[in-house]
Design an enzyme around this catalytic site. Structure first.
Site, PDB file in Angstrom:
ATOM      1  N   ARG A 271      28.782 -11.172  62.837  1.00 53.51           N
ATOM      2  CA  ARG A 271      29.020  -9.917  62.116  1.00 53.51           C
ATOM      3  C   ARG A 271      28.827  -8.743  63.060  1.00 53.51           C
ATOM      4  NH1 ARG A 271      25.766 -11.111  56.403  1.00 53.51           N
ATOM      5  NH2 ARG A 271      26.724 -13.142  56.020  1.00 53.51           N
ATOM      6  N   ARG A 286      18.507  -8.567  62.298  1.00 52.99           N
ATOM      7  CA  ARG A 286      19.919  -8.189  62.131  1.00 52.99           C
ATOM      8  C   ARG A 286      20.638  -8.355  63.464  1.00 52.99           C
ATOM      9  NH1 ARG A 286      22.108  -5.577  57.857  1.00 52.99           N
ATOM     10  NH2 ARG A 286      20.033  -5.006  57.124  1.00 52.99           N
ATOM     11  N   GLU A 358      14.728  -9.801  52.644  1.00 55.15           N
ATOM     12  CA  GLU A 358      15.740 -10.757  52.190  1.00 55.15           C
ATOM     13  C   GLU A 358      15.904 -11.915  53.165  1.00 55.15           C
ATOM     14  OE1 GLU A 358      20.497 -11.285  52.097  1.00 55.15           O
ATOM     15  OE2 GLU A 358      19.750  -9.225  52.039  1.00 55.15           O
ATOM     16  N   SER A 361      20.621 -14.656  49.667  1.00 57.39           N
ATOM     17  CA  SER A 361      21.302 -13.923  48.609  1.00 57.39           C
ATOM     18  C   SER A 361      22.195 -14.920  47.884  1.00 57.39           C
ATOM     19  CB  SER A 361      22.129 -12.783  49.203  1.00 57.39           C
ATOM     20  OG  SER A 361      22.564 -11.893  48.207  1.00 57.39           O
ATOM     21  N   ARG A 399      15.964 -15.815  60.166  1.00 55.23           N
ATOM     22  CA  ARG A 399      14.962 -15.083  59.386  1.00 55.23           C
ATOM     23  C   ARG A 399      13.838 -16.009  58.932  1.00 55.23           C
ATOM     24  NH1 ARG A 399      17.662 -10.090  55.973  1.00 55.23           N
ATOM     25  NH2 ARG A 399      18.923  -9.275  57.695  1.00 55.23           N
TER      26      ARG A 399
END
Length: 437
Positions: A271, A286, A358, A361, A399
Protein backbone atom coordinates in the site's frame (compact mmCIF):
# COMPACT_ATOMS: atom_id res chain seq x y z
CA UNK A 1 -21.87 -1.19 -5.81
CA UNK A 2 -25.36 -0.08 -4.82
CA UNK A 3 -28.46 -1.44 -6.51
CA UNK A 4 -29.51 1.29 -8.94
CA UNK A 5 -33.12 0.14 -8.61
CA UNK A 6 -33.02 1.11 -4.92
CA UNK A 7 -31.85 4.57 -5.92
CA UNK A 8 -34.71 4.82 -8.40
CA UNK A 9 -37.44 3.56 -6.06
CA UNK A 10 -36.33 4.95 -2.69
CA UNK A 11 -33.74 7.71 -3.27
CA UNK A 12 -34.48 9.50 0.01
CA UNK A 13 -33.55 6.40 2.04
CA UNK A 14 -30.31 5.90 0.10
CA UNK A 15 -29.29 9.55 0.35
CA UNK A 16 -30.01 9.64 4.11
CA UNK A 17 -27.93 6.51 4.74
CA UNK A 18 -25.08 7.88 2.65
CA UNK A 19 -25.24 11.19 4.52
CA UNK A 20 -24.70 9.23 7.74
CA UNK A 21 -21.38 8.15 6.20
CA UNK A 22 -20.50 11.79 5.46
CA UNK A 23 -20.94 11.07 1.76
CA UNK A 24 -22.90 13.56 -0.33
CA UNK A 25 -24.60 11.79 -3.21
CA UNK A 26 -24.64 13.83 -6.48
CA UNK A 27 -28.42 14.02 -6.60
CA UNK A 28 -28.77 16.64 -9.35
CA UNK A 29 -26.33 14.91 -11.67
CA UNK A 30 -27.97 11.54 -11.08
CA UNK A 31 -31.50 12.88 -11.63
CA UNK A 32 -30.46 14.66 -14.84
CA UNK A 33 -28.92 11.47 -16.22
CA UNK A 34 -31.93 9.42 -15.15
CA UNK A 35 -34.28 11.83 -16.96
CA UNK A 36 -32.15 11.55 -20.09
CA UNK A 37 -31.98 7.76 -19.75
CA UNK A 38 -35.74 7.39 -19.49
CA UNK A 39 -36.32 9.67 -22.48
CA UNK A 40 -33.76 7.94 -24.71
CA UNK A 41 -34.78 4.47 -23.52
CA UNK A 42 -38.43 5.18 -24.35
CA UNK A 43 -37.46 6.59 -27.74
CA UNK A 44 -35.25 3.55 -28.42
CA UNK A 45 -38.09 1.17 -27.58
CA UNK A 46 -40.43 3.12 -29.86
CA UNK A 47 -37.93 2.89 -32.72
CA UNK A 48 -37.51 -0.85 -32.15
CA UNK A 49 -41.27 -1.35 -32.16
CA UNK A 50 -41.65 0.77 -35.30
CA UNK A 51 -38.88 -1.12 -37.09
CA UNK A 52 -40.50 -4.44 -36.17
CA UNK A 53 -43.84 -3.23 -37.48
CA UNK A 54 -42.30 -2.01 -40.75
CA UNK A 55 -40.42 -5.30 -41.13
CA UNK A 56 -43.74 -7.13 -40.95
CA UNK A 57 -45.07 -4.82 -43.68
CA UNK A 58 -42.16 -5.86 -45.90
CA UNK A 59 -43.09 -9.50 -45.41
CA UNK A 60 -46.72 -8.84 -46.29
CA UNK A 61 -45.79 -6.70 -49.30
CA UNK A 62 -43.48 -9.39 -50.66
CA UNK A 63 -46.14 -12.04 -50.22
CA UNK A 64 -48.47 -9.89 -52.34
CA UNK A 65 -45.80 -9.02 -54.89
CA UNK A 66 -45.93 -5.32 -53.96
CA UNK A 67 -42.93 -3.04 -54.53
CA UNK A 68 -40.99 -2.82 -51.23
CA UNK A 69 -38.40 -0.18 -52.20
CA UNK A 70 -39.94 2.62 -50.09
CA UNK A 71 -40.50 0.36 -47.11
CA UNK A 72 -36.91 -0.94 -47.27
CA UNK A 73 -35.63 2.63 -47.32
CA UNK A 74 -37.74 3.42 -44.27
CA UNK A 75 -36.34 0.40 -42.42
CA UNK A 76 -32.80 1.47 -43.28
CA UNK A 77 -33.43 4.96 -41.91
CA UNK A 78 -34.99 3.51 -38.79
CA UNK A 79 -31.96 1.24 -38.36
CA UNK A 80 -29.54 4.15 -38.51
CA UNK A 81 -31.64 6.18 -36.09
CA UNK A 82 -31.98 3.20 -33.73
CA UNK A 83 -28.23 2.61 -33.80
CA UNK A 84 -27.55 6.22 -32.78
CA UNK A 85 -30.18 6.02 -30.05
CA UNK A 86 -28.63 2.82 -28.64
CA UNK A 87 -25.21 4.49 -28.57
CA UNK A 88 -26.66 7.49 -26.71
CA UNK A 89 -28.35 5.16 -24.22
CA UNK A 90 -25.11 3.26 -23.59
CA UNK A 91 -23.27 6.54 -22.99
CA UNK A 92 -25.86 7.64 -20.43
CA UNK A 93 -25.74 4.26 -18.68
CA UNK A 94 -21.95 4.43 -18.62
CA UNK A 95 -22.11 7.81 -16.86
CA UNK A 96 -24.59 6.40 -14.33
CA UNK A 97 -22.28 3.43 -13.76
CA UNK A 98 -19.36 5.77 -13.16
CA UNK A 99 -21.33 7.55 -10.43
CA UNK A 100 -22.26 4.27 -8.77
CA UNK A 101 -18.63 3.05 -8.75
CA UNK A 102 -17.71 6.05 -6.58
CA UNK A 103 -20.52 5.56 -4.04
CA UNK A 104 -19.78 3.67 -0.79
CA UNK A 105 -21.93 0.91 0.64
CA UNK A 106 -24.97 1.68 2.79
CA UNK A 107 -24.37 1.09 6.51
CA UNK A 108 -26.42 -1.62 8.18
CA UNK A 109 -29.16 -0.34 10.49
CA UNK A 110 -27.25 -1.66 13.53
CA UNK A 111 -24.17 0.50 12.81
CA UNK A 112 -23.86 3.40 15.29
CA UNK A 113 -24.08 6.87 13.81
CA UNK A 114 -20.93 8.97 14.06
CA UNK A 115 -18.39 11.10 12.27
CA UNK A 116 -15.12 9.37 13.06
CA UNK A 117 -13.00 7.14 15.28
CA UNK A 118 -14.10 8.78 18.52
CA UNK A 119 -17.71 7.71 17.84
CA UNK A 120 -16.92 3.99 17.51
CA UNK A 121 -18.70 1.74 20.01
CA UNK A 122 -16.71 -0.60 22.26
CA UNK A 123 -18.33 -4.06 22.47
CA UNK A 124 -16.04 -6.06 24.74
CA UNK A 125 -12.55 -6.43 26.16
CA UNK A 126 -10.45 -9.53 26.75
CA UNK A 127 -7.27 -10.20 28.67
CA UNK A 128 -5.20 -8.48 31.30
CA UNK A 129 -3.16 -5.40 30.45
CA UNK A 130 0.40 -6.12 31.62
CA UNK A 131 2.19 -3.91 34.13
CA UNK A 132 5.93 -3.27 34.10
CA UNK A 133 8.33 -2.29 36.86
CA UNK A 134 10.77 -0.77 34.39
CA UNK A 135 10.60 1.88 31.70
CA UNK A 136 8.55 0.54 28.78
CA UNK A 137 10.27 0.52 25.40
CA UNK A 138 8.50 0.57 22.06
CA UNK A 139 8.96 -2.20 19.50
CA UNK A 140 11.50 -0.18 17.51
CA UNK A 141 13.82 0.25 20.49
CA UNK A 142 13.39 -3.39 21.43
CA UNK A 143 14.03 -4.74 17.92
CA UNK A 144 17.01 -2.47 17.28
CA UNK A 145 18.39 -3.23 20.75
CA UNK A 146 18.32 -6.92 19.87
CA UNK A 147 20.03 -6.04 16.56
CA UNK A 148 17.24 -7.94 14.80
CA UNK A 149 15.26 -5.03 13.35
CA UNK A 150 17.07 -2.86 10.79
CA UNK A 151 15.26 0.15 9.34
CA UNK A 152 18.47 1.75 8.05
CA UNK A 153 19.19 -1.16 5.71
CA UNK A 154 15.57 -1.22 4.51
CA UNK A 155 15.66 2.51 3.80
CA UNK A 156 18.88 2.09 1.82
CA UNK A 157 17.25 -0.63 -0.27
CA UNK A 158 13.77 0.78 -0.75
CA UNK A 159 13.17 4.08 1.03
CA UNK A 160 11.05 5.00 4.00
CA UNK A 161 8.26 2.81 5.43
CA UNK A 162 10.08 -0.45 4.81
CA UNK A 163 11.72 -2.73 7.35
CA UNK A 164 14.21 -5.57 7.50
CA UNK A 165 14.08 -8.32 10.13
CA UNK A 166 16.95 -10.65 10.89
CA UNK A 167 17.68 -13.85 12.77
CA UNK A 168 15.11 -15.07 15.23
CA UNK A 169 12.92 -12.00 14.81
CA UNK A 170 12.42 -12.91 11.15
CA UNK A 171 11.81 -16.47 12.27
CA UNK A 172 9.23 -15.32 14.82
CA UNK A 173 7.48 -13.31 12.10
CA UNK A 174 7.31 -16.46 9.95
CA UNK A 175 6.18 -18.55 12.94
CA UNK A 176 3.28 -16.18 13.57
CA UNK A 177 1.98 -16.56 10.02
CA UNK A 178 2.31 -20.35 10.18
CA UNK A 179 0.53 -20.47 13.55
CA UNK A 180 -2.32 -18.31 12.24
CA UNK A 181 -2.77 -20.45 9.13
CA UNK A 182 -2.73 -23.69 11.11
CA UNK A 183 -5.33 -22.37 13.57
CA UNK A 184 -7.72 -21.16 10.87
CA UNK A 185 -7.38 -24.31 8.78
CA UNK A 186 -7.48 -26.90 11.55
CA UNK A 187 -9.87 -25.24 14.00
CA UNK A 188 -12.03 -22.90 11.92
CA UNK A 189 -12.48 -24.85 8.68
CA UNK A 190 -10.89 -22.49 6.16
CA UNK A 191 -9.40 -23.62 2.87
CA UNK A 192 -5.79 -22.46 2.56
CA UNK A 193 -5.21 -20.62 -0.69
CA UNK A 194 -2.03 -19.43 -2.35
CA UNK A 195 -3.02 -16.47 -4.50
CA UNK A 196 -1.27 -14.21 -7.04
CA UNK A 197 0.34 -11.08 -5.61
CA UNK A 198 -0.44 -9.24 -8.84
CA UNK A 199 -4.04 -8.63 -9.91
CA UNK A 200 -5.76 -6.91 -12.83
CA UNK A 201 -8.14 -3.95 -13.02
CA UNK A 202 -11.26 -6.13 -12.95
CA UNK A 203 -10.25 -7.70 -9.64
CA UNK A 204 -9.68 -4.31 -7.99
CA UNK A 205 -12.95 -2.96 -9.40
CA UNK A 206 -14.68 -6.03 -8.00
CA UNK A 207 -13.67 -5.44 -4.39
CA UNK A 208 -13.91 -1.65 -4.57
CA UNK A 209 -10.30 -0.41 -4.63
CA UNK A 210 -10.77 0.93 -8.15
CA UNK A 211 -11.55 3.48 -9.35
CA UNK A 212 -11.77 5.50 -6.14
CA UNK A 213 -8.55 4.46 -4.37
CA UNK A 214 -6.04 4.06 -7.19
CA UNK A 215 -3.58 6.44 -5.50
CA UNK A 216 -3.20 3.94 -2.63
CA UNK A 217 -2.11 1.15 -5.00
CA UNK A 218 1.24 0.23 -6.52
CA UNK A 219 0.83 -0.15 -10.29
CA UNK A 220 3.35 -2.41 -12.04
CA UNK A 221 5.26 -1.48 -15.18
CA UNK A 222 6.21 -4.03 -17.81
CA UNK A 223 9.55 -3.08 -19.37
CA UNK A 224 10.63 0.42 -20.39
CA UNK A 225 11.14 3.34 -18.04
CA UNK A 226 9.50 3.29 -14.62
CA UNK A 227 7.81 6.56 -15.63
CA UNK A 228 6.73 5.38 -19.07
CA UNK A 229 2.95 5.03 -19.10
CA UNK A 230 3.12 3.14 -22.39
CA UNK A 231 4.63 0.22 -20.50
CA UNK A 232 1.92 -0.07 -17.86
CA UNK A 233 1.16 -3.76 -17.43
CA UNK A 234 -2.41 -3.30 -16.24
CA UNK A 235 -1.43 -5.17 -13.06
CA UNK A 236 -1.25 -3.97 -9.47
CA UNK A 237 0.40 -5.36 -6.35
CA UNK A 238 -2.33 -6.56 -3.99
CA UNK A 239 -3.18 -4.20 -1.10
CA UNK A 240 -4.67 -7.23 0.68
CA UNK A 241 -5.44 -10.86 -0.17
CA UNK A 242 -9.11 -9.88 0.15
CA UNK A 243 -8.86 -8.83 -3.50
CA UNK A 244 -7.60 -12.12 -4.89
CA UNK A 245 -9.64 -14.34 -2.55
CA UNK A 246 -12.98 -12.57 -3.06
CA UNK A 247 -12.55 -12.41 -6.83
CA UNK A 248 -12.38 -16.20 -7.01
CA UNK A 249 -16.17 -16.05 -7.44
CA UNK A 250 -16.22 -13.13 -9.90
CA UNK A 251 -18.54 -13.89 -12.86
CA UNK A 252 -19.41 -17.25 -11.27
CA UNK A 253 -22.68 -18.90 -10.27
CA UNK A 254 -21.90 -20.91 -7.15
CA UNK A 255 -23.99 -23.95 -6.28
CA UNK A 256 -26.07 -23.23 -3.16
CA UNK A 257 -24.97 -26.50 -1.55
CA UNK A 258 -21.31 -25.37 -1.84
CA UNK A 259 -21.92 -22.41 0.49
CA UNK A 260 -20.37 -21.12 2.63
CA UNK A 261 -16.93 -20.79 1.05
CA UNK A 262 -14.18 -19.89 3.53
CA UNK A 263 -10.71 -19.01 2.28
CA UNK A 264 -7.52 -18.10 4.12
CA UNK A 265 -4.25 -16.85 2.64
CA UNK A 266 -0.95 -15.53 3.94
CA UNK A 267 0.45 -12.86 1.61
CA UNK A 268 2.52 -9.73 1.60
CA UNK A 269 0.38 -6.62 1.11
CA UNK A 270 1.47 -3.45 -0.66
CA UNK A 271 0.00 0.00 0.00
CA UNK A 272 1.28 3.43 -0.90
CA UNK A 273 -0.63 4.87 2.11
CA UNK A 274 -1.15 8.02 0.04
CA UNK A 275 -3.83 9.28 2.40
CA UNK A 276 -1.84 8.65 5.59
CA UNK A 277 1.11 11.00 5.28
CA UNK A 278 2.75 11.66 8.61
CA UNK A 279 0.92 8.92 10.54
CA UNK A 280 2.89 6.17 12.34
CA UNK A 281 6.11 6.98 10.51
CA UNK A 282 8.14 5.19 13.20
CA UNK A 283 8.25 1.41 13.19
CA UNK A 284 6.14 -1.41 11.80
CA UNK A 285 2.63 -0.05 12.32
CA UNK A 286 2.17 1.53 8.88
CA UNK A 287 4.40 0.12 6.13
CA UNK A 288 4.35 0.05 2.33
CA UNK A 289 4.93 -3.71 2.53
CA UNK A 290 3.55 -5.92 5.31
CA UNK A 291 2.26 -9.45 5.79
CA UNK A 292 -1.27 -10.43 6.63
CA UNK A 293 -3.26 -13.62 7.07
CA UNK A 294 -6.57 -12.81 5.39
CA UNK A 295 -9.95 -14.48 5.95
CA UNK A 296 -12.74 -14.34 3.36
CA UNK A 297 -16.27 -15.74 3.55
CA UNK A 298 -18.59 -16.16 0.54
CA UNK A 299 -22.06 -16.88 1.93
CA UNK A 300 -25.82 -17.02 1.49
CA UNK A 301 -27.36 -13.57 2.19
CA UNK A 302 -29.45 -14.95 5.06
CA UNK A 303 -26.36 -16.09 6.97
CA UNK A 304 -23.95 -13.21 6.42
CA UNK A 305 -24.38 -11.51 9.79
CA UNK A 306 -23.95 -14.79 11.65
CA UNK A 307 -20.83 -15.28 9.51
CA UNK A 308 -19.56 -11.84 10.55
CA UNK A 309 -19.77 -12.76 14.23
CA UNK A 310 -17.97 -16.05 13.54
CA UNK A 311 -15.28 -14.25 11.53
CA UNK A 312 -14.57 -11.85 14.39
CA UNK A 313 -14.38 -14.79 16.77
CA UNK A 314 -11.84 -16.55 14.57
CA UNK A 315 -9.57 -13.49 14.61
CA UNK A 316 -10.01 -13.11 18.38
CA UNK A 317 -8.91 -16.71 18.90
CA UNK A 318 -5.42 -15.86 17.65
CA UNK A 319 -5.00 -13.09 20.23
CA UNK A 320 -6.41 -15.27 22.98
CA UNK A 321 -3.95 -18.06 22.21
CA UNK A 322 -1.14 -15.50 22.25
CA UNK A 323 -2.53 -14.09 25.54
CA UNK A 324 -2.59 -10.54 24.21
CA UNK A 325 -5.14 -8.12 25.66
CA UNK A 326 -7.54 -6.59 23.14
CA UNK A 327 -10.91 -4.98 22.65
CA UNK A 328 -13.57 -5.22 19.94
CA UNK A 329 -15.30 -2.09 18.64
CA UNK A 330 -18.08 -1.51 16.13
CA UNK A 331 -17.09 1.18 13.66
CA UNK A 332 -19.53 4.05 13.33
CA UNK A 333 -21.04 5.17 10.03
CA UNK A 334 -18.35 7.81 9.49
CA UNK A 335 -15.38 5.50 10.08
CA UNK A 336 -16.22 2.44 7.98
CA UNK A 337 -14.37 1.35 4.87
CA UNK A 338 -15.80 1.99 1.40
CA UNK A 339 -17.24 -1.48 0.73
CA UNK A 340 -18.44 -2.34 4.22
CA UNK A 341 -22.01 -2.44 5.50
CA UNK A 342 -20.80 -3.23 9.02
CA UNK A 343 -17.30 -3.51 10.49
CA UNK A 344 -15.82 -4.70 13.75
CA UNK A 345 -12.26 -3.65 14.54
CA UNK A 346 -10.15 -5.71 16.91
CA UNK A 347 -7.62 -3.54 18.70
CA UNK A 348 -4.65 -5.02 20.55
CA UNK A 349 -3.05 -3.36 23.59
CA UNK A 350 0.32 -1.70 22.87
CA UNK A 351 2.08 -0.77 26.14
CA UNK A 352 4.45 1.79 24.58
CA UNK A 353 1.50 3.75 23.21
CA UNK A 354 -0.64 3.08 26.28
CA UNK A 355 -3.61 2.41 24.07
CA UNK A 356 -5.35 -0.14 21.87
CA UNK A 357 -4.44 -0.21 18.17
CA UNK A 358 -6.20 -1.91 15.28
CA UNK A 359 -4.88 -5.36 14.42
CA UNK A 360 -7.88 -6.71 12.50
CA UNK A 361 -10.82 -5.23 10.65
CA UNK A 362 -13.72 -7.63 9.94
CA UNK A 363 -16.44 -6.50 7.54
CA UNK A 364 -19.66 -7.69 6.00
CA UNK A 365 -19.95 -6.14 2.54
CA UNK A 366 -23.35 -7.77 1.92
CA UNK A 367 -23.98 -7.77 -1.88
CA UNK A 368 -21.91 -4.61 -2.56
CA UNK A 369 -18.83 -6.41 -3.91
CA UNK A 370 -20.86 -9.27 -5.40
CA UNK A 371 -22.84 -6.83 -7.54
CA UNK A 372 -19.59 -5.33 -8.89
CA UNK A 373 -18.21 -8.83 -9.53
CA UNK A 374 -21.47 -10.43 -10.67
CA UNK A 375 -20.86 -13.18 -8.11
CA UNK A 376 -24.05 -15.16 -7.69
CA UNK A 377 -25.57 -18.42 -6.52
CA UNK A 378 -28.69 -20.30 -7.57
CA UNK A 379 -31.25 -20.18 -4.77
CA UNK A 380 -33.87 -22.75 -3.77
CA UNK A 381 -36.24 -21.46 -6.47
CA UNK A 382 -33.60 -21.83 -9.15
CA UNK A 383 -33.15 -18.06 -9.45
CA UNK A 384 -29.67 -16.56 -9.57
CA UNK A 385 -29.09 -14.26 -6.59
CA UNK A 386 -26.15 -12.13 -5.49
CA UNK A 387 -23.88 -13.62 -2.85
CA UNK A 388 -22.72 -11.83 0.28
CA UNK A 389 -18.97 -11.38 0.88
CA UNK A 390 -17.06 -10.85 4.11
CA UNK A 391 -13.40 -10.30 4.89
CA UNK A 392 -11.13 -9.78 7.86
CA UNK A 393 -7.54 -10.00 9.02
CA UNK A 394 -6.71 -13.07 10.97
CA UNK A 395 -4.30 -11.28 11.76
CA UNK A 396 -1.97 -8.58 10.48
CA UNK A 397 1.35 -10.37 11.09
CA UNK A 398 3.58 -7.32 11.58
CA UNK A 399 1.25 -5.67 14.07
CA UNK A 400 0.96 -8.94 15.99
CA UNK A 401 4.75 -9.03 16.15
CA UNK A 402 4.72 -5.46 17.49
CA UNK A 403 2.26 -6.49 20.20
CA UNK A 404 4.43 -9.46 21.24
CA UNK A 405 7.61 -7.38 21.40
CA UNK A 406 5.97 -4.76 23.59
CA UNK A 407 3.77 -6.95 25.81
CA UNK A 408 6.39 -9.67 26.40
CA UNK A 409 9.42 -7.41 26.90
CA UNK A 410 11.83 -7.81 29.82
CA UNK A 411 13.92 -5.24 31.68
CA UNK A 412 17.16 -6.52 30.08
CA UNK A 413 15.82 -5.96 26.55
CA UNK A 414 14.97 -9.60 25.88
CA UNK A 415 11.49 -10.73 24.80
CA UNK A 416 9.64 -13.83 25.98
CA UNK A 417 8.21 -15.89 23.12
CA UNK A 418 4.55 -16.83 23.74
CA UNK A 419 4.24 -20.48 24.65
CA UNK A 420 1.94 -21.29 21.72
CA UNK A 421 4.68 -20.20 19.26
CA UNK A 422 7.59 -22.13 20.75
CA UNK A 423 6.98 -25.33 18.74
CA UNK A 424 7.34 -23.16 15.60
CA UNK A 425 10.64 -21.80 16.98
CA UNK A 426 12.25 -25.20 17.69
CA UNK A 427 11.60 -24.72 21.40
CA UNK A 428 13.19 -21.26 21.69
CA UNK A 429 11.57 -19.41 24.59
CA UNK A 430 12.96 -15.89 24.20
CA UNK A 431 14.66 -13.38 21.95
CA UNK A 432 17.77 -12.18 23.71
CA UNK A 433 20.65 -9.84 23.11
CA UNK A 434 23.37 -12.47 23.43
CA UNK A 435 24.73 -13.22 19.95
CA UNK A 436 21.94 -11.19 18.35
CA UNK A 437 19.49 -14.11 18.66
Amino acid sequence: MLDIQLLRTDPNYVIARLNSRNYSFPVDQFNHLETERKKIQTYTQELQAKRNAVSKQIGLAKSKGTDTTAILAEVANLGDELKQSVIQLEQIQSKLQKILLEVPNLPHDSVPHGNGESDNLEIRRWGVIPSFEFEIRDHVSIGEGLKLLDFEAATKLSGSRFSMMKGNLARLHRALAQFMLDTHIQEHGYTETYTPYLVNHDSLYGTGQLPKFEEDLFAVKSGGSANDEEHASGLYLIPTAEVSLTNIVRDEIVAAHALPLKFVAHTPCFRSEAGSYGRDTRGLIRQHQFDKVELVHIVHPETSYAALEALVGHAETILQKLKLAYRVVTLCTGDMGFSAAKTYDIEVWLPAQNTYREISSCSNCESFQARRMQARFRNESGKTTLLHTLNGSGLAVGRTLVAILENYQNADGSVIIPEILRPYMNGLDQLCTAGGQ
